[in-house]
Design a protein around this motif. Sequence first.
Motif, PDB file in Angstrom:
ATOM      1  N   UNK A 183       0.819  -1.212   0.000  1.00 24.85           N
ATOM      2  CA  UNK A 183       0.000   0.000   0.000  1.00 24.85           C
ATOM      3  C   UNK A 183       0.857   1.268   0.000  1.00 24.85           C
ATOM      4  N   UNK A 184       0.276   2.362  -0.476  1.00 18.36           N
ATOM      5  CA  UNK A 184       0.997   3.629  -0.587  1.00 18.36           C
ATOM      6  C   UNK A 184       1.104   4.389   0.729  1.00 18.36           C
ATOM      7  N   UNK A 185       0.409   3.931   1.751  1.00 19.32           N
ATOM      8  CA  UNK A 185       0.647   4.420   3.104  1.00 19.32           C
ATOM      9  C   UNK A 185       1.057   3.222   3.950  1.00 19.32           C
ATOM     10  N   UNK A 186       1.793   3.467   5.018  1.00 16.75           N
ATOM     11  CA  UNK A 186       2.383   2.326   5.710  1.00 16.75           C
ATOM     12  C   UNK A 186       2.025   2.214   7.174  1.00 16.75           C
ATOM     13  N   UNK A 257       6.160  10.299   1.801  1.00 21.11           N
ATOM     14  CA  UNK A 257       5.167  10.175   0.739  1.00 21.11           C
ATOM     15  C   UNK A 257       4.270  11.404   0.655  1.00 21.11           C
ATOM     16  N   UNK A 258       4.134  12.124   1.767  1.00 17.44           N
ATOM     17  CA  UNK A 258       3.376  13.369   1.721  1.00 17.44           C
ATOM     18  C   UNK A 258       4.016  14.343   0.741  1.00 17.44           C
ATOM     19  N   UNK A 259       5.338  14.287   0.637  1.00 21.49           N
ATOM     20  CA  UNK A 259       6.060  15.155  -0.300  1.00 21.49           C
ATOM     21  C   UNK A 259       6.140  14.515  -1.684  1.00 21.49           C
ATOM     22  N   UNK A 260       6.621  13.263  -1.719  1.00 20.72           N
ATOM     23  CA  UNK A 260       6.896  12.599  -3.001  1.00 20.72           C
ATOM     24  C   UNK A 260       5.617  12.324  -3.780  1.00 20.72           C
ATOM     25  N   UNK A 261       4.546  11.969  -3.073  1.00 23.31           N
ATOM     26  CA  UNK A 261       3.299  11.635  -3.756  1.00 23.31           C
ATOM     27  C   UNK A 261       2.240  12.734  -3.607  1.00 23.31           C
ATOM     28  N   UNK A 262       1.867  13.049  -2.379  1.00 24.33           N
ATOM     29  CA  UNK A 262       0.739  13.974  -2.188  1.00 24.33           C
ATOM     30  C   UNK A 262       1.023  15.341  -2.809  1.00 24.33           C
ATOM     31  N   UNK A 263       2.163  15.947  -2.458  1.00 24.24           N
ATOM     32  CA  UNK A 263       2.486  17.268  -2.986  1.00 24.24           C
ATOM     33  C   UNK A 263       2.617  17.235  -4.501  1.00 24.24           C
ATOM     34  N   UNK A 264       3.291  16.214  -5.010  1.00 25.59           N
ATOM     35  CA  UNK A 264       3.484  16.099  -6.461  1.00 25.59           C
ATOM     36  C   UNK A 264       2.152  15.919  -7.184  1.00 25.59           C
ATOM     37  N   UNK A 265       1.321  14.987  -6.703  1.00 27.93           N
ATOM     38  CA  UNK A 265       0.042  14.742  -7.366  1.00 27.93           C
ATOM     39  C   UNK A 265      -0.870  15.964  -7.280  1.00 27.93           C
ATOM     40  N   UNK A 318      -3.168  10.113   3.635  1.00 24.82           N
ATOM     41  CA  UNK A 318      -1.847  10.329   4.218  1.00 24.82           C
ATOM     42  C   UNK A 318      -1.973  11.281   5.407  1.00 24.82           C
ATOM     43  N   UNK A 319      -1.400  10.937   6.553  1.00 26.34           N
ATOM     44  CA  UNK A 319      -1.580  11.783   7.745  1.00 26.34           C
ATOM     45  C   UNK A 319      -0.986  13.179   7.625  1.00 26.34           C
TER      46      UNK A 319
END
Length: 386
Positions: A183-186, A257-265, A318-319
């Motif tokens: 999963x994309x969150x851990x 992932x908040x940066x790599x995925x959430x911010x990017x997306x 994502x938290x």
Amino acid sequence: MTDENPDKGPLLELRGALDELDHELLGLLVKRMDIVAEIAARKRSHRVRIRDLARERRVLDDRCARAEELGLHADSVESIWRQLMLMSRERQAALRAEVPLDVESKTVAIIGGEGGMGRSLNTLFTDLGHRVLSADLHTKLRSADAATQADVVIISVPIRRTREVIEALGPLVREDALLMDVTSIKAEPVAAMLESTNASVVGTHPMFGPGVNTYQGQRVVICPGRGEAWFDWTRQMFAARGLVITETTPSEHDSMMAIVQVLHHFKTQVLGLALSLTGVPLEETLRFTSPAYLLETYVTGRHFAQAPDLYGPIEMLNPDSSKVIGGFQAAAADLAQILADGDQAAFDRVFADVRAFFGDFTEEALEQSGFLIDRLVELSAGRSSP
């Protein structure tokens, strides 16, 4: 001036000569890959890693130097040889060059095995010599039966269903087996696995989509949960397929992932939405495109070609989502105000601050993006040709 008829005469003969040379090159590629297969066998028997960066650098330096001596463009030759080396590494991985000769074949059950990532994992573990069971909503094999049979149970279902599936199947996993998620969150999935089973637990997050052409160089994040032996096995299997491994804790993973995925997306979605609200057809803008705009548009178009139920949970669950999105909004507002004020001095200060943040990465970015843009322009040159 009259154009020469390409279907007859000297031009046709010259093209025929090129075709013959190309066929000879393909034959040489087959011979090269045969040697690569022999190298793979030797590496496996002597436990030598597939990738040798020092060797690759020597090869590239040699081929580029020889290219220049022959009057060829060194950058183009380097691009060709990088692709050849990628093919070679993928061939060695498919031949299990990094899988020890005495490795034990496992039964791997993929819950959600008919989805995109499930099928990709099926290929990955099958290539490594394991027996793979695929269980999904419409398969004859039930998830509960797969979980009881397997040495390794991988949960590959949508994020919103992950905890529910873990809690249902966790108690069925043998104590001497491994329960893993992708999963994309851990933080939440790893906690759920630890609570629901006595088996070993590893949290993983493949940082690539199911449509990748090669696993070589792709990154996977792994988080230890319980059971050192199975954690080592997971690391060994991913490394054997050429994946780059990042080890971390579930909480650090989610923060990154908040940066790599959430911010990017979020940034990509804002750009797509803003473009759609201009009222100008996309094709019209592409008539005036710069390479950088085309690259960004491809990334944005790729994003919206996929399913919203893939991206929504990543960004909503994502938290740290609210923190990074708030930062984006504040940065956008500050920059918008500087532009509205026509304040070049403030613009320069922000520019310098961000450049300092990127540091030496700016030089790498110039080099790598230049390479990507050159390939992109080459591939897209004919998209608007008559």
